[in-house]
Design a protein around this motif. Sequence first.
Motif, PDB file in Angstrom:
ATOM      1  N   ILE A   1      43.260 -30.136 -33.689  1.00  0.00           N
ATOM      2  CA  ILE A   1      43.741 -30.795 -35.048  1.00  0.00           C
ATOM      3  C   ILE A   1      43.069 -32.054 -35.065  1.00  0.00           C
ATOM      4  CG2 ILE A   1      45.845 -32.228 -36.060  1.00  0.00           C
ATOM      5  CD1 ILE A   1      47.771 -29.772 -35.188  1.00  0.00           C
ATOM      6  N   LEU A   2      42.870 -32.953 -33.825  1.00  0.00           N
ATOM      7  CA  LEU A   2      42.065 -33.938 -33.914  1.00  0.00           C
ATOM      8  C   LEU A   2      40.756 -33.723 -34.388  1.00  0.00           C
ATOM      9  CD1 LEU A   2      41.795 -36.897 -33.181  1.00  0.00           C
ATOM     10  CD2 LEU A   2      41.294 -36.315 -30.934  1.00  0.00           C
ATOM     11  N   GLY A   3      40.146 -32.703 -33.908  1.00  0.00           N
ATOM     12  CA  GLY A   3      38.757 -32.277 -34.082  1.00  0.00           C
ATOM     13  C   GLY A   3      38.681 -32.095 -35.709  1.00  0.00           C
ATOM     14  N   ALA A   4      39.729 -31.386 -36.125  1.00  0.00           N
ATOM     15  CA  ALA A   4      39.776 -31.026 -37.830  1.00  0.00           C
ATOM     16  C   ALA A   4      39.965 -32.277 -38.642  1.00  0.00           C
ATOM     17  CB  ALA A   4      40.960 -30.211 -37.912  1.00  0.00           C
TER      18      ALA A   4
ATOM     19  N   VAL B   1      37.082 -33.514 -41.339  1.00  0.00           N
ATOM     20  CA  VAL B   1      37.368 -33.633 -42.756  1.00  0.00           C
ATOM     21  C   VAL B   1      37.079 -35.120 -43.153  1.00  0.00           C
ATOM     22  CG1 VAL B   1      39.205 -33.748 -44.433  1.00  0.00           C
ATOM     23  CG2 VAL B   1      39.094 -31.851 -42.930  1.00  0.00           C
ATOM     24  N   GLY B   2      37.522 -36.076 -42.291  1.00  0.00           N
ATOM     25  CA  GLY B   2      37.059 -37.286 -42.504  1.00  0.00           C
ATOM     26  C   GLY B   2      35.557 -37.572 -42.631  1.00  0.00           C
ATOM     27  N   GLY B   3      34.828 -36.998 -41.947  1.00  0.00           N
ATOM     28  CA  GLY B   3      33.427 -37.081 -41.853  1.00  0.00           C
ATOM     29  C   GLY B   3      32.746 -36.589 -42.974  1.00  0.00           C
ATOM     30  N   LEU B   4      33.241 -35.181 -43.295  1.00  0.00           N
ATOM     31  CA  LEU B   4      33.064 -34.787 -44.706  1.00  0.00           C
ATOM     32  C   LEU B   4      33.235 -35.493 -45.932  1.00  0.00           C
ATOM     33  CD1 LEU B   4      33.781 -30.848 -44.043  1.00  0.00           C
ATOM     34  CD2 LEU B   4      31.463 -31.956 -44.138  1.00  0.00           C
ATOM     35  N   ILE B   5      34.436 -36.100 -46.028  1.00  0.00           N
ATOM     36  CA  ILE B   5      34.672 -37.174 -47.131  1.00  0.00           C
ATOM     37  C   ILE B   5      33.708 -38.057 -47.309  1.00  0.00           C
ATOM     38  CG2 ILE B   5      36.268 -38.419 -48.226  1.00  0.00           C
ATOM     39  CD1 ILE B   5      38.657 -36.480 -47.078  1.00  0.00           C
ATOM     40  N   THR B   6      33.736 -38.773 -46.018  1.00  0.00           N
ATOM     41  CA  THR B   6      32.703 -39.924 -46.125  1.00  0.00           C
ATOM     42  C   THR B   6      31.232 -39.714 -46.315  1.00  0.00           C
ATOM     43  OG1 THR B   6      34.222 -41.020 -44.030  1.00  0.00           O
ATOM     44  CG2 THR B   6      31.679 -41.861 -44.332  1.00  0.00           C
ATOM     45  N   ALA B   7      30.557 -38.651 -45.967  1.00  0.00           N
ATOM     46  CA  ALA B   7      29.382 -38.450 -46.160  1.00  0.00           C
ATOM     47  C   ALA B   7      29.281 -37.791 -47.586  1.00  0.00           C
ATOM     48  CB  ALA B   7      28.788 -36.935 -45.333  1.00  0.00           C
ATOM     49  N   PHE B   8      30.287 -37.166 -48.134  1.00  0.00           N
ATOM     50  CA  PHE B   8      30.333 -36.606 -49.636  1.00  0.00           C
ATOM     51  C   PHE B   8      30.293 -37.912 -50.637  1.00  0.00           C
ATOM     52  CE2 PHE B   8      32.579 -35.570 -53.496  1.00  0.00           C
ATOM     53  CZ  PHE B   8      31.665 -34.631 -54.120  1.00  0.00           C
ATOM     54  N   THR B   9      31.111 -38.728 -50.275  1.00  0.00           N
ATOM     55  CA  THR B   9      31.325 -40.053 -50.974  1.00  0.00           C
ATOM     56  C   THR B   9      29.863 -40.753 -51.103  1.00  0.00           C
ATOM     57  OG1 THR B   9      33.664 -40.120 -50.417  1.00  0.00           O
ATOM     58  CG2 THR B   9      32.680 -42.124 -51.450  1.00  0.00           C
TER      59      THR B   9
ATOM     60  N   GLY C   1      24.943 -41.158 -45.509  1.00  0.00           N
ATOM     61  CA  GLY C   1      25.599 -39.956 -45.443  1.00  0.00           C
ATOM     62  C   GLY C   1      25.204 -39.239 -44.640  1.00  0.00           C
ATOM     63  N   PHE C   2      23.931 -39.057 -44.124  1.00  0.00           N
ATOM     64  CA  PHE C   2      23.426 -38.410 -43.146  1.00  0.00           C
ATOM     65  C   PHE C   2      23.794 -38.836 -41.950  1.00  0.00           C
ATOM     66  CE2 PHE C   2      20.182 -38.516 -39.582  1.00  0.00           C
ATOM     67  CZ  PHE C   2      20.057 -37.164 -39.375  1.00  0.00           C
ATOM     68  N   PHE C   3      24.011 -40.022 -41.537  1.00  0.00           N
ATOM     69  CA  PHE C   3      24.662 -40.329 -40.071  1.00  0.00           C
ATOM     70  C   PHE C   3      26.235 -40.145 -40.285  1.00  0.00           C
ATOM     71  CE2 PHE C   3      21.032 -43.135 -39.466  1.00  0.00           C
ATOM     72  CZ  PHE C   3      20.556 -42.185 -38.475  1.00  0.00           C
ATOM     73  N   ALA C   4      26.989 -40.035 -41.382  1.00  0.00           N
ATOM     74  CA  ALA C   4      28.432 -39.545 -41.322  1.00  0.00           C
ATOM     75  C   ALA C   4      28.331 -38.281 -41.066  1.00  0.00           C
ATOM     76  CB  ALA C   4      28.759 -39.774 -42.538  1.00  0.00           C
ATOM     77  N   LEU C   5      27.376 -37.358 -41.381  1.00  0.00           N
ATOM     78  CA  LEU C   5      27.480 -35.735 -40.999  1.00  0.00           C
ATOM     79  C   LEU C   5      27.090 -35.740 -39.773  1.00  0.00           C
ATOM     80  CD1 LEU C   5      25.591 -34.212 -44.174  1.00  0.00           C
ATOM     81  CD2 LEU C   5      27.826 -33.870 -43.556  1.00  0.00           C
TER      82      LEU C   5
ATOM     83  N   LEU D   1      30.082 -33.225 -37.540  1.00  0.00           N
ATOM     84  CA  LEU D   1      29.459 -32.230 -36.694  1.00  0.00           C
ATOM     85  C   LEU D   1      30.157 -32.383 -35.270  1.00  0.00           C
ATOM     86  CD1 LEU D   1      27.320 -30.091 -36.233  1.00  0.00           C
ATOM     87  CD2 LEU D   1      25.469 -31.781 -35.561  1.00  0.00           C
ATOM     88  N   PRO D   2      30.372 -33.624 -34.687  1.00  0.00           N
ATOM     89  CA  PRO D   2      31.265 -33.533 -33.606  1.00  0.00           C
ATOM     90  C   PRO D   2      32.626 -33.247 -33.845  1.00  0.00           C
ATOM     91  CG  PRO D   2      29.977 -35.584 -33.622  1.00  0.00           C
ATOM     92  CD  PRO D   2      29.846 -34.775 -35.134  1.00  0.00           C
ATOM     93  N   GLY D   3      33.059 -33.484 -34.951  1.00  0.00           N
ATOM     94  CA  GLY D   3      34.573 -32.974 -35.281  1.00  0.00           C
ATOM     95  C   GLY D   3      34.475 -31.706 -35.339  1.00  0.00           C
TER      96      GLY D   3
END
Length: 140
Positions: A9-12, A16-24, A45-49, A54-56
């Motif tokens: 759950i922590l990884g998920a 999702v937080g990283g994907l939302i950040t990168a997308f925004t 955005g690249f560094f958020a991904l 990726l680690p998430g």
Amino acid sequence: MELSLLVHILGASILVGGLITAFTLQVVGWSRETPAGASQLARLGFFALLCLALPGWILMRAGAEWVWTEAGWADVESEPTWLGIGWITGDLGGLFILVSVILAGVGARRLRRNEGTTSTLVRIATVLTAIALIAYVVTV
């Protein structure tokens, strides 16, 4: 079992937080009229991904595998449908994230070198990020 589920759950959540950040960041970068603003947001955005999503994903998949092993799903003749959906979404989403990281990195580098305000690679990475994000949100 509780620790393995917590890791999953922590990884998920990180994913999702990283994907939302990168997308925004990537979408906001599309509207920038200055090359510096577009380049900076593409890099963020690249560094958020790279540093969050990726680690998430790795943590989420490791936790899922751990839960699967502890729960004894390997010994069951017929897996539940939700488990199959989770495997497919996790694996395909991971592939989309990996391709997004590569495209966003190359696109951000090209933006910085060419002093342009838009990059097709960053836009494709944004679409792939959105697809992965939607898939993970629907799966939950």
